[in-house]
Design a protein around this motif. Structure first.
Motif: not given
Lengths: 106, 292
Positions: B92-103
């Protein structure tokens, strides 16, 4: 399809944007009758539909929409009512427009 | 110990992976890829074993059998990668900070090292749109003798890689990539940037160029070239450019980019037989259209 005075308004999850001279209505989210589907479904709105879509930014009744069409498109009342109803039916089916619960215009 | 790996920049944007043990990333698939100079903050992807929990996420659409996109309710997106092989965990890929950071959470630690391509490509496409810099394009591209790029859009099987292979044999054309490009809107117009994610032809060369022409391709017994009216190609553009469908504002901007694209760049349909002389015919047609 409705009782007199039912108000309709845009549902969230749809974006209308002019692209290449046409107004496209594109679904952004799952708040429709078919929650899982491929992107990118879209509708092309004609001039009448585009104006009605703009009108639906705020709650409006079929009668209000028909009145707008009579004034701006110079159509007779029966045609205006039929056009407004046809548009609203298709938009409600798509999930792009929702009726408010039998709220009467004041 | 945390594994940290950086990839070369794509259109100025590098990707940095933080990989928590016991996960381990495979080396880059394109070791000769050199990318571009870094001009923007990196995209950070954090990989760790953890729950693949989609509670609270709103399903958007499926790309069978590989993945499902979700809206996260905060303006970002999430992608659940299905387990198409028992040895590969659901992720599961989730957005942490849009455009910058993903988990990225992995349901379990696979025995094999983790492939970076899928998550890199997804996160980059998402970030490019969220940064309002451009859109990822599903298409092959090559630089014409004029120095302008020709972008050939099409879904899988359209013939993009075949075209790229054909152009690879020419000395006067530089093939960028046979499957994925970054399409950006710059102050002087649209630009096409190669990516390290090739298609079936395996072509991923460094390079970028201003966009001169967009082409849609097909097969025909005799060569046919047709300039396509903008309104006729919009549907193709909507299915081959990675629009941010999870966010109304970002989608509106993406549609605006497409509007600008069809207004400023010629779109042409080319249908041709495969054979000697075809690549020359294609280059001649594109040069003529692009120079008009």
């Amino acid at each position: 399809m409705s009782t007199e005075g039912t108000l309709y308004v845009r549902a969230p999850g749809f974006v209308a944007r002019r692209v290449a001279g046409e107004t496209l209505l594109v679904q952004t989210s799952a708040r429709s009758l078919q929650p899982i589907q491929r992107s990118t479904d879209l509708l092309v709105l004609n001039a009448t539909a585009e104006q009605l879509w703009n009108l639906l930014a705020s709650p409006v009744s079929l009668e209000g929409m028909a009145q707008y069409l009579i004034q701006d498109f110079e159509v007779d009342p029966a045609t205006a009512r039929a056009d407004a109803e046809s548009f609203v039916v298709s938009m409600v089916d798509l999930g792009a427009v929702s009726p408010l619960n039998e709220v009467r215009e004041s | 110990m945390m594994q940290v790996e950086s990839s070369q920049a794509i259109a100025g944007i590098p990707i940095v992976h933080h990989v928590a043990p016991p996960l381990h990333l495979v080396p880059p698939q394109m070791p000769d890829w050199h990318g571009t100079a870094t001009t923007e903050t990196p995209i950070v992807i954090r990989h760790a074993v953890g729950p693949v929990d989609v509670t609270g996420l709103e399903p958007l659409f499926d790309i069978e059998p590989w993945m499902t996109y979700y809206a996260d309710g905060a303006g970002g997106t999430a992608i659940r990668y299905h387990s198409v092989d028992a040895a590969i965990p659901e992720r599961l890929l989730r957005t942490v900070r849009p455009g910058v950071e993903y988990d990225v959470s992995y349901a379990f630690a696979p025995e094999q090292p983790v492939e970076r391509r899928g998550k890199e490509m997804s996160a980059y496409a998402i970030a490019l749109a969220e940064r309002r810099r451009g859109l990822m394009a599903h298409g092959s591209a090559f630089i014409l003798p004029s120095g302008k790029a020709a972008l050939c859009l099409g879904v899988s099987g359209a013939g993009k890689s075949t075209l790229a292979r054909m152009m690879l044999e020419r000395d006067d054309v530089r093939v960028l990539n046979d499957d994925r490009q970054a399409l950006t809107r710059e102050p002087d117009g649209f630009h096409v940037w190669s990516t390290p994610w090739p298609g079936s032809a395996g072509i991923a060369n460094d390079g970028h160029a201003p966009l001169g022409v967009v082409m849609l391709i097909g097969r025909a017994a005799t060569p046919v070239v047709r300039r396509r009216p903008a309104r006729e190609v919009v549907r193709t553009l909507l299915t081959t450019l990675a629009l941010p469908n999870w966010n109304d504002d970002a989608l509106g901007d993406g549609l605006g980019l497409i509007d600008d694209l069809v207004a400023s760049v010629p779109v042409v349909e080319l249908a041709y037989p495969l054979g000697p002389g075809t690549s020359q015919w294609i280059v001649d047609q594109l040069m003529e259209i692009e120079e008009r």
